[in-house]
Motif scaffolding. Structure first.
Motif, PDB file in Angstrom:
ATOM      1  N   TRP A 140      -3.118   9.330  15.322  1.00  0.00           N
ATOM      2  CA  TRP A 140      -4.315   8.602  15.769  1.00  0.00           C
ATOM      3  C   TRP A 140      -4.239   7.146  15.328  1.00  0.00           C
ATOM      4  O   TRP A 140      -4.509   6.239  16.111  1.00  0.00           O
ATOM      5  CB  TRP A 140      -5.581   9.262  15.213  1.00  0.00           C
ATOM      6  CG  TRP A 140      -6.822   8.477  15.481  1.00  0.00           C
ATOM      7  CD1 TRP A 140      -7.550   8.467  16.643  1.00  0.00           C
ATOM      8  CD2 TRP A 140      -7.479   7.558  14.592  1.00  0.00           C
ATOM      9  NE1 TRP A 140      -8.622   7.602  16.524  1.00  0.00           N
ATOM     10  CE2 TRP A 140      -8.600   7.032  15.280  1.00  0.00           C
ATOM     11  CE3 TRP A 140      -7.238   7.135  13.296  1.00  0.00           C
ATOM     12  CZ2 TRP A 140      -9.461   6.112  14.698  1.00  0.00           C
ATOM     13  CZ3 TRP A 140      -8.096   6.214  12.716  1.00  0.00           C
ATOM     14  CH2 TRP A 140      -9.192   5.711  13.417  1.00  0.00           C
ATOM     15  N   ALA A 141      -3.856   6.919  14.081  1.00  0.00           N
ATOM     16  CA  ALA A 141      -3.738   5.552  13.573  1.00  0.00           C
ATOM     17  C   ALA A 141      -2.710   4.767  14.383  1.00  0.00           C
ATOM     18  O   ALA A 141      -2.938   3.596  14.727  1.00  0.00           O
ATOM     19  CB  ALA A 141      -3.361   5.568  12.087  1.00  0.00           C
ATOM     20  N   GLN A 142      -1.613   5.400  14.718  1.00  0.00           N
ATOM     21  CA  GLN A 142      -0.593   4.721  15.528  1.00  0.00           C
ATOM     22  C   GLN A 142      -1.137   4.403  16.920  1.00  0.00           C
ATOM     23  O   GLN A 142      -0.903   3.308  17.438  1.00  0.00           O
ATOM     24  CB  GLN A 142       0.667   5.586  15.629  1.00  0.00           C
ATOM     25  CG  GLN A 142       1.402   5.704  14.310  1.00  0.00           C
ATOM     26  CD  GLN A 142       2.466   6.781  14.321  1.00  0.00           C
ATOM     27  OE1 GLN A 142       2.412   7.728  15.102  1.00  0.00           O
ATOM     28  NE2 GLN A 142       3.445   6.632  13.440  1.00  0.00           N
ATOM     29  N   ARG A 143      -1.883   5.331  17.507  1.00  0.00           N
ATOM     30  CA  ARG A 143      -2.450   5.113  18.853  1.00  0.00           C
ATOM     31  C   ARG A 143      -3.420   3.940  18.888  1.00  0.00           C
ATOM     32  O   ARG A 143      -3.501   3.230  19.880  1.00  0.00           O
ATOM     33  CB  ARG A 143      -3.162   6.367  19.361  1.00  0.00           C
ATOM     34  CG  ARG A 143      -2.251   7.414  19.934  1.00  0.00           C
ATOM     35  CD  ARG A 143      -2.992   8.468  20.742  1.00  0.00           C
ATOM     36  NE  ARG A 143      -4.092   9.087  20.047  1.00  0.00           N
ATOM     37  CZ  ARG A 143      -4.003  10.136  19.233  1.00  0.00           C
ATOM     38  NH1 ARG A 143      -2.834  10.694  19.010  1.00  0.00           N
ATOM     39  NH2 ARG A 143      -5.063  10.637  18.646  1.00  0.00           N
ATOM     40  N   ILE A 144      -4.174   3.737  17.802  1.00  0.00           N
ATOM     41  CA  ILE A 144      -5.137   2.629  17.821  1.00  0.00           C
ATOM     42  C   ILE A 144      -4.507   1.322  17.345  1.00  0.00           C
ATOM     43  O   ILE A 144      -5.187   0.313  17.234  1.00  0.00           O
ATOM     44  CB  ILE A 144      -6.419   2.945  17.021  1.00  0.00           C
ATOM     45  CG1 ILE A 144      -6.132   3.078  15.522  1.00  0.00           C
ATOM     46  CG2 ILE A 144      -7.124   4.169  17.592  1.00  0.00           C
ATOM     47  CD1 ILE A 144      -7.393   3.046  14.667  1.00  0.00           C
ATOM     48  N   GLY A 145      -3.196   1.349  17.048  1.00  0.00           N
ATOM     49  CA  GLY A 145      -2.487   0.118  16.740  1.00  0.00           C
ATOM     50  C   GLY A 145      -2.326  -0.226  15.277  1.00  0.00           C
ATOM     51  O   GLY A 145      -1.951  -1.353  14.951  1.00  0.00           O
ATOM     52  N   VAL A 146      -2.576   0.698  14.373  1.00  0.00           N
ATOM     53  CA  VAL A 146      -2.365   0.421  12.950  1.00  0.00           C
ATOM     54  C   VAL A 146      -0.872   0.252  12.707  1.00  0.00           C
ATOM     55  O   VAL A 146      -0.064   1.068  13.142  1.00  0.00           O
ATOM     56  CB  VAL A 146      -2.937   1.560  12.067  1.00  0.00           C
ATOM     57  CG1 VAL A 146      -2.564   1.360  10.603  1.00  0.00           C
ATOM     58  CG2 VAL A 146      -4.441   1.654  12.230  1.00  0.00           C
ATOM     59  N   THR A 147      -0.517  -0.833  12.026  1.00  0.00           N
ATOM     60  CA  THR A 147       0.891  -1.087  11.697  1.00  0.00           C
ATOM     61  C   THR A 147       1.083  -1.407  10.219  1.00  0.00           C
ATOM     62  O   THR A 147       2.215  -1.562   9.773  1.00  0.00           O
ATOM     63  CB  THR A 147       1.454  -2.257  12.526  1.00  0.00           C
ATOM     64  OG1 THR A 147       0.669  -3.425  12.257  1.00  0.00           O
ATOM     65  CG2 THR A 147       1.459  -1.939  14.008  1.00  0.00           C
ATOM     66  N   GLY A 148      -0.007  -1.541   9.469  1.00  0.00           N
ATOM     67  CA  GLY A 148       0.107  -1.881   8.060  1.00  0.00           C
ATOM     68  C   GLY A 148      -1.008  -1.255   7.259  1.00  0.00           C
ATOM     69  O   GLY A 148      -1.980  -0.741   7.818  1.00  0.00           O
ATOM     70  N   VAL A 149      -0.843  -1.272   5.961  1.00  0.00           N
ATOM     71  CA  VAL A 149      -1.876  -0.754   5.070  1.00  0.00           C
ATOM     72  C   VAL A 149      -2.182  -1.789   4.006  1.00  0.00           C
ATOM     73  O   VAL A 149      -1.290  -2.536   3.605  1.00  0.00           O
ATOM     74  CB  VAL A 149      -1.457   0.582   4.416  1.00  0.00           C
ATOM     75  CG1 VAL A 149      -1.310   1.666   5.444  1.00  0.00           C
ATOM     76  CG2 VAL A 149      -0.192   0.454   3.595  1.00  0.00           C
ATOM     77  N   PRO A 150      -3.415  -1.847   3.599  1.00  0.00           N
ATOM     78  CA  PRO A 150      -4.519  -1.104   4.191  1.00  0.00           C
ATOM     79  C   PRO A 150      -4.964  -1.732   5.507  1.00  0.00           C
ATOM     80  O   PRO A 150      -4.836  -2.930   5.704  1.00  0.00           O
ATOM     81  CB  PRO A 150      -5.622  -1.230   3.139  1.00  0.00           C
ATOM     82  CG  PRO A 150      -5.356  -2.546   2.481  1.00  0.00           C
ATOM     83  CD  PRO A 150      -3.852  -2.697   2.477  1.00  0.00           C
ATOM     84  N   THR A 151      -5.459  -0.912   6.397  1.00  0.00           N
ATOM     85  CA  THR A 151      -6.137  -1.360   7.605  1.00  0.00           C
ATOM     86  C   THR A 151      -7.511  -0.733   7.573  1.00  0.00           C
ATOM     87  O   THR A 151      -7.645   0.479   7.438  1.00  0.00           O
ATOM     88  CB  THR A 151      -5.391  -0.927   8.883  1.00  0.00           C
ATOM     89  OG1 THR A 151      -4.122  -1.560   8.901  1.00  0.00           O
ATOM     90  CG2 THR A 151      -6.177  -1.316  10.134  1.00  0.00           C
ATOM     91  N   TYR A 152      -8.522  -1.570   7.664  1.00  0.00           N
ATOM     92  CA  TYR A 152      -9.901  -1.100   7.661  1.00  0.00           C
ATOM     93  C   TYR A 152     -10.402  -1.131   9.088  1.00  0.00           C
ATOM     94  O   TYR A 152     -10.465  -2.192   9.708  1.00  0.00           O
ATOM     95  CB  TYR A 152     -10.768  -1.995   6.767  1.00  0.00           C
ATOM     96  CG  TYR A 152     -10.317  -1.978   5.326  1.00  0.00           C
ATOM     97  CD1 TYR A 152     -10.828  -1.043   4.443  1.00  0.00           C
ATOM     98  CD2 TYR A 152      -9.361  -2.876   4.865  1.00  0.00           C
ATOM     99  CE1 TYR A 152     -10.401  -1.015   3.126  1.00  0.00           C
ATOM    100  CE2 TYR A 152      -8.931  -2.851   3.550  1.00  0.00           C
ATOM    101  CZ  TYR A 152      -9.456  -1.922   2.687  1.00  0.00           C
ATOM    102  OH  TYR A 152      -9.030  -1.888   1.386  1.00  0.00           O
TER     103      TYR A 152
END
Length: 180
Positions: A140-152
């Motif tokens: 899910w995180a990959q689908r919404i475009g998360v590429t780094g941490v932390p991502t809020y």
């Protein structure tokens, strides 16, 4: 900082897993060149300064840690109403004490500190109960475009990426509240 935001804005915070390096073997791996270069250019000093602002120690990990067991253990903690406490303890063990959260002794210690039953947590996690659930959350995180941490992710619509100062969050929340 998140706790301060929660009280000032009546927020609900839910930690979700994400693997920066899904190829990390169980024993971890050496730091890649891009991290070593970032450290040489002052990334650790910036993070250390941010931690000091919040009276927190900061120890930069010497290796990339495999976080699968920690993420699955967090699901156990969530199921027992202790996800935030467990997450904070694990975070402190890594970045405040330099401990390896791919090791059961570290996760068991975190469980006990959070008021969880360490033997049960280890047995349930080792049974694979949370493996598919965590994998789905990472997808899910990959689908919404998360590429780094932390991502809020705020209201499933806005994202703040990276370790940012309190003011960045306050400004973003102010803008979101104006839109409503």
């Amino acid at each position: 900082m998140v706790e301060r935001l929660k009280t000032e804005y009546n927020l609900e915070v839910e930690w979700q897993p994400y693997y920066l390096r899904p190829d990390t073997p169980p024993e971890g791996m050496e730091l890649p060149d891009y991290i070593l270069k970032a450290r040489a250019n002052g990334s650790d000093e910036r993070l250390r300064a941010m931690a000091e602002l919040h009276s927190m120690p900061f120890i930069s990990p010497e290796r990339i840690l495999n976080t699968r067991l920690a993420h699955e253990s967090t699901e156990y903690a969530r199921e027992h109403g202790k996800a935030n406490e467990f997450h904070h303890i694990v975070f402190r063990k890594v970045y405040g004490k330099g401990q390896d959260i791919s090791k059961w002794e570290v996760l068991r210690s975190a469980a006990e500190e959070a008021g969880l039953e360490a033997d049960d947590m280890q047995n349930v996690v080792e049974s694979g109960k949370y493996t598919a659930e965590v994998a789905g959350q990472v997808q899910w995180a990959q689908r919404i475009g998360v590429t780094g941490v932390p991502t809020y992710v705020i209201n499933d619509k806005y994202a703040i990426v990276g370790a940012q100062p309190y003011e960045a969050f306050k400004n973003a929340l102010g803008q979101i509240l104006k839109e409503k």
